[in-house]
Design a protein around this motif. Structure first.
Motif, mmCIF file in Angstrom:
data_model
loop_
_atom_site.group_PDB
_atom_site.id
_atom_site.type_symbol
_atom_site.label_atom_id
_atom_site.label_comp_id
_atom_site.label_asym_id
_atom_site.label_seq_id
_atom_site.Cartn_x
_atom_site.Cartn_y
_atom_site.Cartn_z
ATOM 1 N N GLU A 1 -4.668 -5.734 -12.105
ATOM 2 C CA GLU A 1 -5.801 -5.598 -13.022
ATOM 3 C C GLU A 1 -6.510 -4.264 -12.816
ATOM 4 N N ASP A 2 -6.596 -3.840 -11.561
ATOM 5 C CA ASP A 2 -7.313 -2.611 -11.215
ATOM 6 C C ASP A 2 -6.501 -1.363 -11.521
ATOM 7 N N LEU A 3 -5.216 -1.369 -11.149
ATOM 8 C CA LEU A 3 -4.396 -0.167 -11.200
ATOM 9 C C LEU A 3 -3.462 -0.097 -12.398
ATOM 10 N N ARG A 4 -3.220 -1.236 -13.054
ATOM 11 C CA ARG A 4 -2.372 -1.296 -14.245
ATOM 12 C C ARG A 4 -0.975 -0.730 -13.986
ATOM 13 N N PHE A 5 -0.405 -1.010 -12.819
ATOM 14 C CA PHE A 5 0.947 -0.533 -12.530
ATOM 15 C C PHE A 5 1.979 -1.357 -13.299
ATOM 16 N N THR A 6 3.178 -0.784 -13.405
ATOM 17 C CA THR A 6 4.299 -1.439 -14.078
ATOM 18 C C THR A 6 5.198 -2.039 -13.011
ATOM 19 N N LEU A 7 5.575 -3.308 -13.188
ATOM 20 C CA LEU A 7 6.210 -4.059 -12.101
ATOM 21 C C LEU A 7 7.468 -4.774 -12.570
ATOM 22 N N LEU A 8 8.513 -4.723 -11.741
ATOM 23 C CA LEU A 8 9.679 -5.599 -11.866
ATOM 24 C C LEU A 8 9.718 -6.446 -10.605
ATOM 25 N N PHE A 9 9.644 -7.774 -10.762
ATOM 26 C CA PHE A 9 9.429 -8.705 -9.657
ATOM 27 C C PHE A 9 10.515 -9.772 -9.688
ATOM 28 N N VAL A 10 11.135 -10.029 -8.544
ATOM 29 C CA VAL A 10 12.176 -11.048 -8.424
ATOM 30 C C VAL A 10 11.648 -12.210 -7.592
ATOM 31 N N THR A 11 11.876 -13.439 -8.055
ATOM 32 C CA THR A 11 11.453 -14.616 -7.309
ATOM 33 C C THR A 11 12.367 -15.801 -7.607
ATOM 34 N N HIS A 12 12.327 -16.814 -6.708
ATOM 35 C CA HIS A 12 12.995 -18.098 -6.931
ATOM 36 C C HIS A 12 12.004 -19.171 -7.379
ATOM 37 N N SER A 13 10.730 -18.854 -7.398
ATOM 38 C CA SER A 13 9.684 -19.846 -7.661
ATOM 39 C C SER A 13 9.249 -19.813 -9.122
ATOM 40 N N ILE A 14 9.339 -20.961 -9.802
ATOM 41 C CA ILE A 14 8.909 -21.039 -11.191
ATOM 42 C C ILE A 14 7.415 -20.765 -11.304
ATOM 43 N N ALA B 1 0.832 -1.203 0.000
ATOM 44 C CA ALA B 1 0.000 0.000 0.000
ATOM 45 C C ALA B 1 0.866 1.251 0.000
ATOM 46 N N ARG B 2 1.933 1.238 0.791
ATOM 47 C CA ARG B 2 2.835 2.396 0.837
ATOM 48 C C ARG B 2 3.486 2.640 -0.520
ATOM 49 N N ALA B 3 3.808 1.558 -1.229
ATOM 50 C CA ALA B 3 4.388 1.709 -2.565
ATOM 51 C C ALA B 3 3.357 2.230 -3.557
ATOM 52 N N LEU B 4 2.140 1.690 -3.503
ATOM 53 C CA LEU B 4 1.115 2.074 -4.467
ATOM 54 C C LEU B 4 0.677 3.522 -4.305
ATOM 55 N N VAL B 5 0.695 4.033 -3.075
ATOM 56 C CA VAL B 5 0.168 5.367 -2.823
ATOM 57 C C VAL B 5 1.011 6.457 -3.487
ATOM 58 N N THR B 6 2.249 6.139 -3.829
ATOM 59 C CA THR B 6 3.137 7.137 -4.429
ATOM 60 C C THR B 6 2.899 7.345 -5.916
ATOM 61 N N ASP B 7 2.147 6.428 -6.553
ATOM 62 C CA ASP B 7 1.933 6.500 -8.009
ATOM 63 C C ASP B 7 3.258 6.524 -8.762
ATOM 64 N N ALA B 8 4.214 5.741 -8.298
ATOM 65 C CA ALA B 8 5.523 5.678 -8.946
ATOM 66 C C ALA B 8 5.398 5.079 -10.345
ATOM 67 N N ASP B 9 6.378 5.372 -11.198
ATOM 68 C CA ASP B 9 6.384 4.814 -12.551
ATOM 69 C C ASP B 9 6.585 3.303 -12.520
ATOM 70 N N VAL B 10 7.444 2.839 -11.590
ATOM 71 C CA VAL B 10 7.790 1.413 -11.536
ATOM 72 C C VAL B 10 7.726 0.929 -10.092
ATOM 73 N N LEU B 11 7.040 -0.187 -9.882
ATOM 74 C CA LEU B 11 7.018 -0.867 -8.590
ATOM 75 C C LEU B 11 8.028 -2.010 -8.649
ATOM 76 N N LEU B 12 8.978 -2.018 -7.728
ATOM 77 C CA LEU B 12 10.043 -3.020 -7.690
ATOM 78 C C LEU B 12 9.821 -3.918 -6.480
ATOM 79 N N MET B 13 9.720 -5.246 -6.706
ATOM 80 C CA MET B 13 9.439 -6.168 -5.612
ATOM 81 C C MET B 13 10.492 -7.274 -5.608
ATOM 82 N N ASP B 14 11.241 -7.341 -4.506
ATOM 83 C CA ASP B 14 12.343 -8.304 -4.374
ATOM 84 C C ASP B 14 11.919 -9.451 -3.472
ATOM 85 N N GLU B 15 11.419 -10.543 -4.067
ATOM 86 C CA GLU B 15 10.940 -11.726 -3.340
ATOM 87 C C GLU B 15 10.042 -11.345 -2.164
ATOM 88 N N PRO B 16 9.004 -10.556 -2.416
ATOM 89 C CA PRO B 16 8.211 -10.022 -1.301
ATOM 90 C C PRO B 16 7.426 -11.065 -0.523
#
Length: 270
Positions: free
Chosen positions: A195-208, A159-174
């Motif tokens: 689906e609702d907000l259509r944000f742009t995301l870079l997401f890191v994970t170990h899970s296929i 929520a804290r990330a979304l409230v800023t309306d940043a260009d890119v949301l970066l998530m490191d194995e959240p």
């Protein structure tokens, strides 16, 4: 489904990394973490980085965030070169202690807007409460982080990330440190928010499975130093496709690409 190489898309990239190489300084010299990786992400796309431990996934995310300076290549957001951290890129980490413990949930979400000092107090409060409703935390607005479960803390961080309306949301194995049920619930929540907000995301994970489910694009990296193995278009996969024939076929293809390759050499000293 497996498109080996860059995936074409319409529109100007929100962010792109061009021939990115990242080195770390150690007592033994510079160690290469990432070598010659190029990425391109457009408005509303969700790019997932997947690869073995030490392949440079988190290093790439930190470089996009502006915390690491590339050895070579460049990173651009909205056509501007990234020279350091900025409010156009917001990071959500795996750790649960990313919230300020002396502030309530509402105050934590308000914090980046108050720092920016661009909005009236009433508008900041309204934006924070709206973001918390979206992640299902409207009942704990005035609670402190130590009273929340791990999943609730991650919701607050999102929520804290979304409230800023940043260009890119970066998530490191959240979701990596969460139990399986909470992890699936937050995956569902993230997809609903996307689906609702259509944000742009870079997401890191170990899970296929998580990589195929969360992303619209999947980028595979080799063992260190991280190099591009392949890219996949995964936009067609949602929660209803998990366990289905095509989902399992792509999962096996990704698995084979990651684990049926020659054993990686030791990191190159440069």
């Amino acid at each position: 489904m497996g498109a080996h190489g860059p995936i074409a898309g319409a529109g100007t990239p929100v962010f792109e990394a061009v021939e990115l190489t990242l080195d770390y300084d150690t007592d033994a010299g510079a160690v290469r973490a990432v070598e010659n990786v190029s990425l391109s992400v457009r408005e509303g796309e969700r790019l997932v980085l997947l690869g073995p431990s030490g392949c440079g996934k988190s290093s790439i995310l930190k470089a996009v965030a502006g915390f690491i300076r590339p050895t070579s290549g460049r990173i651009r957001v909205r056509g501007r070169d990234v020279a350091g951290p900025g409010p156009d890129r917001i990071v959500v980490f795996q750790e649960f202690d990313q919230l300020l413990p002396w502030k309530t949930v509402r105050q934590n979400v308000e914090f980046p807007l108050r720092v920016a000092r661009k909005l009236p107090r009433a508008e900041i409060r309204g934006k924070a409460e709206a973001a918390l409703r979206k992640v299902g935390l409207e009942r704990v607005l005035d609670s402190y982080p130590h009273t929340l479960s791990g999943g609730m803390k991650q919701r607050a961080a999102i929520a804290r990330a979304l409230v800023t309306d940043a260009d890119v949301l970066l998530m490191d194995e959240p979701f990596a440190a969460l139990d399986a049920l909470t992890r699936r619930q937050l995956q569902e929540d993230l997809l609903a928010l996307a689906e609702d907000l259509r944000f742009t995301l870079l997401f890191v994970t170990h899970s296929i499975e998580e990589a195929i489910l969360v992303g619209t694009k999947l980028h595979l990296l080799s063992a260190h130093p991280g190099r591009t193995i392949a890219s996949f278009d995964t936009a067609a996969f949602g929660l209803s496709e998990v366990g289905g024939r095509r989902f399992e076929e792509v999962s096996r293809e990704v698995h084979d690409l990651l684990f049926s390759r020659p054993k990686a050499k030791e990191p190159a000293h440069v």
